[in-house]
Every structure is written in C-alpha cells, then in structure tokens.
Design a protein around this motif. Sequence first.
Motif, PDB file in Angstrom:
ATOM      1  N   GLU A  76      -5.934  26.151  -0.596  1.00 48.14           N
ATOM      2  CA  GLU A  76      -6.417  27.369   0.059  1.00 48.14           C
ATOM      3  C   GLU A  76      -7.940  27.324   0.228  1.00 48.14           C
ATOM      4  O   GLU A  76      -8.686  27.801  -0.621  1.00 48.14           O
ATOM      5  CB  GLU A  76      -6.025  28.583  -0.778  1.00 48.14           C
ATOM      6  N   PRO A  77      -8.418  26.746   1.327  1.00 44.55           N
ATOM      7  CA  PRO A  77      -9.871  26.715   1.552  1.00 44.55           C
ATOM      8  C   PRO A  77     -10.391  28.070   2.009  1.00 44.55           C
ATOM      9  O   PRO A  77      -9.672  28.880   2.610  1.00 44.55           O
ATOM     10  CB  PRO A  77     -10.036  25.676   2.677  1.00 44.55           C
ATOM     11  N   GLY A  78     -11.664  28.287   1.736  1.00 49.69           N
ATOM     12  CA  GLY A  78     -12.386  29.350   2.402  1.00 49.69           C
ATOM     13  C   GLY A  78     -12.912  28.795   3.717  1.00 49.69           C
ATOM     14  O   GLY A  78     -12.238  28.032   4.395  1.00 49.69           O
ATOM     15  N   ALA A  79     -14.140  29.134   4.066  1.00 47.12           N
ATOM     16  CA  ALA A  79     -14.719  28.627   5.315  1.00 47.12           C
ATOM     17  C   ALA A  79     -15.048  27.145   5.169  1.00 47.12           C
ATOM     18  O   ALA A  79     -15.691  26.727   4.217  1.00 47.12           O
ATOM     19  CB  ALA A  79     -15.983  29.403   5.667  1.00 47.12           C
ATOM     20  N   VAL A  80     -14.567  26.363   6.130  1.00 44.74           N
ATOM     21  CA  VAL A  80     -14.869  24.934   6.196  1.00 44.74           C
ATOM     22  C   VAL A  80     -15.539  24.684   7.539  1.00 44.74           C
ATOM     23  O   VAL A  80     -15.101  25.201   8.565  1.00 44.74           O
ATOM     24  CB  VAL A  80     -13.593  24.080   6.063  1.00 44.74           C
ATOM     25  N   ALA A  81     -16.604  23.914   7.531  1.00 40.04           N
ATOM     26  CA  ALA A  81     -17.395  23.689   8.751  1.00 40.04           C
ATOM     27  C   ALA A  81     -16.660  22.734   9.686  1.00 40.04           C
ATOM     28  O   ALA A  81     -16.921  21.527   9.699  1.00 40.04           O
ATOM     29  CB  ALA A  81     -18.769  23.139   8.393  1.00 40.04           C
ATOM     30  N   THR A  82     -15.719  23.276  10.459  1.00 39.92           N
ATOM     31  CA  THR A  82     -14.955  22.480  11.410  1.00 39.92           C
ATOM     32  C   THR A  82     -15.023  23.127  12.790  1.00 39.92           C
ATOM     33  O   THR A  82     -15.536  24.239  12.963  1.00 39.92           O
ATOM     34  CB  THR A  82     -13.475  22.372  10.983  1.00 39.92           C
ATOM     35  N   ALA A  83     -14.430  22.436  13.756  1.00 35.43           N
ATOM     36  CA  ALA A  83     -14.448  22.922  15.144  1.00 35.43           C
ATOM     37  C   ALA A  83     -13.589  24.160  15.343  1.00 35.43           C
ATOM     38  O   ALA A  83     -13.662  24.791  16.397  1.00 35.43           O
ATOM     39  CB  ALA A  83     -13.974  21.815  16.087  1.00 35.43           C
ATOM     40  N   ILE A  84     -12.777  24.528  14.350  1.00 39.59           N
ATOM     41  CA  ILE A  84     -11.918  25.697  14.520  1.00 39.59           C
ATOM     42  C   ILE A  84     -12.737  26.953  14.777  1.00 39.59           C
ATOM     43  O   ILE A  84     -12.315  27.855  15.496  1.00 39.59           O
ATOM     44  CB  ILE A  84     -10.990  25.890  13.297  1.00 39.59           C
ATOM     45  N   TRP A  85     -13.956  26.999  14.223  1.00 32.55           N
ATOM     46  CA  TRP A  85     -14.775  28.203  14.390  1.00 32.55           C
ATOM     47  C   TRP A  85     -15.332  28.308  15.795  1.00 32.55           C
ATOM     48  O   TRP A  85     -15.388  29.396  16.367  1.00 32.55           O
ATOM     49  CB  TRP A  85     -15.900  28.215  13.353  1.00 32.55           C
ATOM     50  N   SER A  86     -15.750  27.190  16.378  1.00 34.20           N
ATOM     51  CA  SER A  86     -16.233  27.251  17.759  1.00 34.20           C
ATOM     52  C   SER A  86     -15.086  27.585  18.705  1.00 34.20           C
ATOM     53  O   SER A  86     -15.265  28.348  19.661  1.00 34.20           O
ATOM     54  CB  SER A  86     -16.890  25.921  18.155  1.00 34.20           C
ATOM     55  N   ARG A  87     -13.914  27.032  18.423  1.00 31.26           N
ATOM     56  CA  ARG A  87     -12.754  27.372  19.257  1.00 31.26           C
ATOM     57  C   ARG A  87     -12.397  28.844  19.098  1.00 31.26           C
ATOM     58  O   ARG A  87     -12.001  29.510  20.075  1.00 31.26           O
ATOM     59  CB  ARG A  87     -11.572  26.485  18.896  1.00 31.26           C
ATOM     60  N   ALA A  88     -12.519  29.375  17.881  1.00 29.56           N
ATOM     61  CA  ALA A  88     -12.222  30.789  17.652  1.00 29.56           C
ATOM     62  C   ALA A  88     -13.212  31.681  18.400  1.00 29.56           C
ATOM     63  O   ALA A  88     -12.831  32.718  18.958  1.00 29.56           O
ATOM     64  CB  ALA A  88     -12.250  31.099  16.160  1.00 29.56           C
ATOM     65  N   ARG A  89     -14.499  31.280  18.411  1.00 28.62           N
ATOM     66  CA  ARG A  89     -15.495  32.066  19.152  1.00 28.62           C
ATOM     67  C   ARG A  89     -15.174  32.072  20.640  1.00 28.62           C
ATOM     68  O   ARG A  89     -15.252  33.107  21.301  1.00 28.62           O
ATOM     69  CB  ARG A  89     -16.898  31.488  18.919  1.00 28.62           C
ATOM     70  N   GLU A  90     -14.812  30.918  21.169  1.00 32.85           N
ATOM     71  CA  GLU A  90     -14.453  30.845  22.586  1.00 32.85           C
ATOM     72  C   GLU A  90     -13.239  31.713  22.889  1.00 32.85           C
ATOM     73  O   GLU A  90     -13.190  32.408  23.906  1.00 32.85           O
ATOM     74  CB  GLU A  90     -14.176  29.389  22.972  1.00 32.85           C
TER      75      GLU A  90
ATOM     76  N   LYS B 230       0.826  -1.196   0.000  1.00 29.16           N
ATOM     77  CA  LYS B 230       0.000   0.000   0.000  1.00 29.16           C
ATOM     78  C   LYS B 230       0.870   1.260   0.000  1.00 29.16           C
ATOM     79  O   LYS B 230       1.866   1.320   0.711  1.00 29.16           O
ATOM     80  CB  LYS B 230      -0.885   0.034   1.249  1.00 29.16           C
ATOM     81  N   PRO B 231       0.464   2.285  -0.763  1.00 32.37           N
ATOM     82  CA  PRO B 231       1.161   3.568  -0.631  1.00 32.37           C
ATOM     83  C   PRO B 231       0.868   4.189   0.724  1.00 32.37           C
ATOM     84  O   PRO B 231      -0.238   4.031   1.258  1.00 32.37           O
ATOM     85  CB  PRO B 231       0.561   4.408  -1.767  1.00 32.37           C
ATOM     86  N   SER B 232       1.862   4.872   1.291  1.00 33.81           N
ATOM     87  CA  SER B 232       1.702   5.491   2.612  1.00 33.81           C
ATOM     88  C   SER B 232       1.723   7.011   2.503  1.00 33.81           C
ATOM     89  O   SER B 232       2.440   7.576   1.668  1.00 33.81           O
ATOM     90  CB  SER B 232       2.826   5.051   3.553  1.00 33.81           C
ATOM     91  N   TYR B 233       0.929   7.626   3.380  1.00 39.91           N
ATOM     92  CA  TYR B 233       0.862   9.083   3.455  1.00 39.91           C
ATOM     93  C   TYR B 233       0.870   9.499   4.924  1.00 39.91           C
ATOM     94  O   TYR B 233       0.420   8.745   5.792  1.00 39.91           O
ATOM     95  CB  TYR B 233      -0.413   9.606   2.789  1.00 39.91           C
ATOM     96  N   VAL B 234       1.358  10.714   5.183  1.00 44.18           N
ATOM     97  CA  VAL B 234       1.327  11.287   6.527  1.00 44.18           C
ATOM     98  C   VAL B 234       0.335  12.437   6.534  1.00 44.18           C
ATOM     99  O   VAL B 234       0.356  13.297   5.640  1.00 44.18           O
ATOM    100  CB  VAL B 234       2.719  11.813   6.952  1.00 44.18           C
ATOM    101  N   VAL B 235      -0.553  12.470   7.532  1.00 43.96           N
ATOM    102  CA  VAL B 235      -1.528  13.550   7.686  1.00 43.96           C
ATOM    103  C   VAL B 235      -1.417  14.095   9.107  1.00 43.96           C
ATOM    104  O   VAL B 235      -1.595  13.347  10.079  1.00 43.96           O
ATOM    105  CB  VAL B 235      -2.969  13.057   7.444  1.00 43.96           C
ATOM    106  N   THR B 236      -1.122  15.379   9.244  1.00 49.52           N
ATOM    107  CA  THR B 236      -1.071  15.982  10.575  1.00 49.52           C
ATOM    108  C   THR B 236      -2.430  16.582  10.924  1.00 49.52           C
ATOM    109  O   THR B 236      -3.237  16.894  10.050  1.00 49.52           O
ATOM    110  CB  THR B 236       0.012  17.076  10.660  1.00 49.52           C
ATOM    111  N   GLY B 237      -2.673  16.738  12.225  1.00 48.66           N
ATOM    112  CA  GLY B 237      -3.960  17.281  12.665  1.00 48.66           C
ATOM    113  C   GLY B 237      -5.109  16.387  12.263  1.00 48.66           C
ATOM    114  O   GLY B 237      -6.135  16.853  11.746  1.00 48.66           O
ATOM    115  N   ALA B 238      -4.967  15.071  12.519  1.00 48.26           N
ATOM    116  CA  ALA B 238      -5.917  14.095  11.994  1.00 48.26           C
ATOM    117  C   ALA B 238      -7.067  13.781  12.940  1.00 48.26           C
ATOM    118  O   ALA B 238      -7.859  12.886  12.661  1.00 48.26           O
ATOM    119  CB  ALA B 238      -5.179  12.796  11.650  1.00 48.26           C
ATOM    120  N   SER B 239      -7.193  14.502  14.038  1.00 48.37           N
ATOM    121  CA  SER B 239      -8.231  14.160  15.010  1.00 48.37           C
ATOM    122  C   SER B 239      -9.620  14.604  14.565  1.00 48.37           C
ATOM    123  O   SER B 239     -10.627  14.023  14.967  1.00 48.37           O
ATOM    124  CB  SER B 239      -7.911  14.781  16.367  1.00 48.37           C
ATOM    125  N   SER B 240      -9.707  15.638  13.721  1.00 49.49           N
ATOM    126  CA  SER B 240     -11.016  16.164  13.329  1.00 49.49           C
ATOM    127  C   SER B 240     -10.869  16.985  12.054  1.00 49.49           C
ATOM    128  O   SER B 240      -9.761  17.165  11.531  1.00 49.49           O
ATOM    129  CB  SER B 240     -11.609  17.032  14.451  1.00 49.49           C
TER     130      SER B 240
END
Length: 276
Positions: A176-190, A2-12
């Motif tokens: 280069e994403p625009g707004a993506v519906a992730t938890a980063i926005w709730s964390r930013a509000r907090e 299998k080809p292998s890849y590394v992904v950081t920040g993979a929790s959500s």
Amino acid sequence: MKPSYVVTGASSGIGRACVAELVRRGAHVWASVRTDGDEKELDRAYGDAVSVLRMDLRNAESIAECGARVAAAGPVRGLVNNAGLARPGPLEYVPLAAFREQLDVNVTGQLAVTRAMLPALRIAPVARVVTVGSIGGRIAGPMVGPYHTSKFALVGLTDSLRAELAPEGIEVILVEPGAVATAIWSRAREAAEEVRATLPPAGLERYGEQLAAAERSASRSARTGVAPRRAAEVVVRALTTRRPAPRYLVGADARLAAVLASLPFRLRYRLTAAKR
C-alpha cells in the motif's frame, strides 16, 4: 535455473522499477506492456533477462494467451499485480463507462491476471502474489472516487485470495504505497482538465474548486512522492523474504494516512470532507 517472476504494468513507474530490481538480483522477469515502443525499450535494456508479454488488462484474450505462454515455460515464483489507472472527477458526473473501465482494469483485470498465472505459480516450490494497492484503499477523499472505489475493492479481492490460496501455500500480499513519483499523477492532472472541460455549468459551480484542489494535490505528489525504486524494493522484499507480512505500507504519508484511517468514523469523515 533462474527464478522467474511476472510483473504487470512494466513500462514505467513501480512496475519498471520492479523489473530492474529483480533483474539486478539475478531473476528472469516476464514483463507485461501494451505498446511496441515499451517492448523494444525493455528488450534494449535487459535482453534475455526479460521476456515481454503484450497484455491489456481490458482484453481477456490477451491475458489468457500470456498465462498460457508463461505456464508453458515453467514455474513462476511470484506475480506482481501492478498495472492500473486513475480516473478523477466528481462521482455525480463521471461517465459510467469511465467508472466501469476503472474497475475493469484495477480490480477485474487483477483477478483475471492472477487466474491466468496460477498454473505457473502452482508448480513453483514457493509462490507468491503481490498486489500493488494504495493507501487510497483505506481512506477516501473527494474527486478521486473511481480510483478509491477500485482500491477499496482490491483490498477485499486480495484478502479473499489470501484466504482461498492459503491451503496451497501460495501467499498473497498487499503493498500500500502513498504518493509515488510516477507518470500517473501527470496523467491524472490531464484527465482532471478533461473532466473540467466537460462539466456543465452547474457541475463546475459545485465541484470546480474541489477539482482545482485535486489538481494541486496531484502536482504536489508528482514532486514529493517517493521514488518508484523505494516501492519496488518493498515489493521485491515481499516476493523474496522468508516470512512476508500480509501488508506493507510505503512512504511516510501512507503511514500517516493509516493512522487517520483508524480514527473514529465521524472524526475521519470530518477530516477528509471537501471544504467550501
């Protein structure tokens, strides 16, 4: 094999969606997370298809250890630099320690991970580095100055890496994403609420309405942003297509902002300035 890849920040968010898409395509994924709970969740969801890396981008030793572990296991065809954070607040009052942390994670950490993974990338028949930036690396607005600063810096980092690694055939791509519906926005509000609570009266008078507007924008992005899966599909396309583009935009708002970023400076700044 299998080809292998590394992904950081993979929790959500985008990182987790990248893991799912790569596994769906039959790949093995090295997925970086920071907590026991996230590691157990990935183990339950994917079993042997995913090998978990315990990595903190603020910890150089953890990054080096993960790089050595990956290189010892064999070649890696792609690295997805996705982990990051967002620190809001007026630049006049943002604690310098928080500003440094923003750059340490979103810029210096990306370089440290890339350097750690280069030995495994160099022994792959085809190798790519895909960095998840932001349309916020082309155009900046008020109250998210630390984040914008880091994303603008990430553009320069990515472009320089692309130039330096080109002779070895390692392609470096910026998504280069625009707004993506992730938890980063709730964390930013907090985080914005915490900033508001610590502002002195003069600071609250100057910037209170701008902070409130930024909080409303974060709430809107959480509701209307594209699904992480859509961003992940673009990342995986950049990893696997025969001739990837140097940059990919994700979302209608990103495409609109890219047009705005191409306007003459005076007009662009007039459009992005905070309003009283």
